[in-house]
Design a protein around this motif. Sequence first.
Motif, PDB file in Angstrom:
ATOM      1  N   ARG A 119       2.854  -0.485  -5.458  1.00  0.00           N
ATOM      2  CA  ARG A 119       2.236   0.760  -5.919  1.00  0.00           C
ATOM      3  C   ARG A 119       2.052   1.775  -4.797  1.00  0.00           C
ATOM      4  O   ARG A 119       2.009   2.975  -5.052  1.00  0.00           O
ATOM      5  CB  ARG A 119       0.864   0.472  -6.534  1.00  0.00           C
ATOM      6  N   PHE A 120       1.921   1.284  -3.557  1.00  0.00           N
ATOM      7  CA  PHE A 120       1.507   2.176  -2.478  1.00  0.00           C
ATOM      8  C   PHE A 120       2.463   2.235  -1.299  1.00  0.00           C
ATOM      9  O   PHE A 120       2.628   3.293  -0.704  1.00  0.00           O
ATOM     10  CB  PHE A 120       0.126   1.743  -1.947  1.00  0.00           C
ATOM     11  N   PHE A 121       3.065   1.104  -0.929  1.00  0.00           N
ATOM     12  CA  PHE A 121       3.851   1.096   0.292  1.00  0.00           C
ATOM     13  C   PHE A 121       5.084   1.982   0.126  1.00  0.00           C
ATOM     14  O   PHE A 121       5.888   1.788  -0.778  1.00  0.00           O
ATOM     15  CB  PHE A 121       4.284  -0.313   0.683  1.00  0.00           C
ATOM     16  N   GLY A 122       5.206   2.962   0.998  1.00  0.00           N
ATOM     17  CA  GLY A 122       6.315   3.904   0.923  1.00  0.00           C
ATOM     18  C   GLY A 122       6.035   5.104   0.039  1.00  0.00           C
ATOM     19  O   GLY A 122       6.901   5.971  -0.123  1.00  0.00           O
ATOM     20  N   PHE A 123       4.835   5.166  -0.550  1.00  0.00           N
ATOM     21  CA  PHE A 123       4.452   6.292  -1.400  1.00  0.00           C
ATOM     22  C   PHE A 123       3.161   6.912  -0.856  1.00  0.00           C
ATOM     23  O   PHE A 123       2.067   6.656  -1.369  1.00  0.00           O
ATOM     24  CB  PHE A 123       4.227   5.838  -2.848  1.00  0.00           C
ATOM     25  N   PRO A 124       3.236   7.696   0.210  1.00  0.00           N
ATOM     26  CA  PRO A 124       2.023   8.203   0.860  1.00  0.00           C
ATOM     27  C   PRO A 124       1.159   9.087  -0.020  1.00  0.00           C
ATOM     28  O   PRO A 124      -0.004   9.319   0.290  1.00  0.00           O
ATOM     29  CB  PRO A 124       2.565   8.984   2.064  1.00  0.00           C
ATOM     30  N   ASP A 125       1.705   9.567  -1.146  1.00  0.00           N
ATOM     31  CA  ASP A 125       0.903  10.401  -2.047  1.00  0.00           C
ATOM     32  C   ASP A 125       0.244   9.578  -3.147  1.00  0.00           C
ATOM     33  O   ASP A 125      -0.448  10.120  -4.008  1.00  0.00           O
ATOM     34  CB  ASP A 125       1.773  11.486  -2.675  1.00  0.00           C
ATOM     35  N   ALA A 126       0.424   8.254  -3.126  1.00  0.00           N
ATOM     36  CA  ALA A 126      -0.071   7.417  -4.220  1.00  0.00           C
ATOM     37  C   ALA A 126      -1.589   7.291  -4.220  1.00  0.00           C
ATOM     38  O   ALA A 126      -2.226   7.375  -5.253  1.00  0.00           O
ATOM     39  CB  ALA A 126       0.561   6.037  -4.149  1.00  0.00           C
ATOM     40  N   GLN A 127      -2.193   7.054  -3.078  1.00  0.00           N
ATOM     41  CA  GLN A 127      -3.645   6.947  -2.981  1.00  0.00           C
ATOM     42  C   GLN A 127      -4.061   7.191  -1.543  1.00  0.00           C
ATOM     43  O   GLN A 127      -3.406   6.731  -0.615  1.00  0.00           O
ATOM     44  CB  GLN A 127      -4.146   5.564  -3.425  1.00  0.00           C
ATOM     45  N   THR A 128      -5.158   7.894  -1.370  1.00  0.00           N
ATOM     46  CA  THR A 128      -5.714   8.139  -0.050  1.00  0.00           C
ATOM     47  C   THR A 128      -7.008   7.359   0.086  1.00  0.00           C
ATOM     48  O   THR A 128      -7.842   7.351  -0.822  1.00  0.00           O
ATOM     49  CB  THR A 128      -5.992   9.643   0.156  1.00  0.00           C
TER      50      THR A 128
END
Length: 197
Positions: free
Chosen positions: A103-112
């Motif tokens: 869900r998150f790795f490689g998707f820096p806009d997924a969750q902060t």
Amino acid sequence: MSDTSARRGDTTHDWAGSVDHDHLARIRRKPGEFSPGGVGHLVLEVLAYAAEEAESTGGGHAVVTVHPDGSVSVADNGRGTATRADGSGGFVKKPVMSTKDLRFFGFPDAQTLPDGHPRHGMSVVAALSDWLVHTNRRHNGSWTQRYERGVPVTDLTPIADDGTTGTTVRFRPGEDVGPVRLPEVGGWQYLSVEIVG
């Protein structure tokens, strides 16, 4: 499964493999990218899973402890890390420590995370730690497992049930991460956090 379906939350990790050596090596090559701000960010990566669990159950609590040996533990009172029957009477656990969170790795806009930096997943904590011990308590059994730089060095070791459920992740960050400085741990809507030590 496509990246799109993974990002929608259909799954978090690929159960087909327990260790992704290339993924772990990529993290270790760039500690500054995956632990911006140092140990504090790693603590937030662990707390993010506890916060998800707390949201799904209506509330939860976590305790962050700094130990004299330089390690940090994060313990929550959730349901414990998911496991599945392995077909031979045993269990396998969700491979959260040594494979990427889809869900998150490689998707820096997924969750902060609360420190303002992108969430990457628990494998970042494991890969950037000299050692990490994952202790899991569920209603169907409790166990512990040790990792070194993200790679499991023991099998699942059964431990006695104590009537509780939850997950404890204790890790000693590598020198490339920097000294132990804890972050501001507030900002989780369903999770209360206590700091000890």
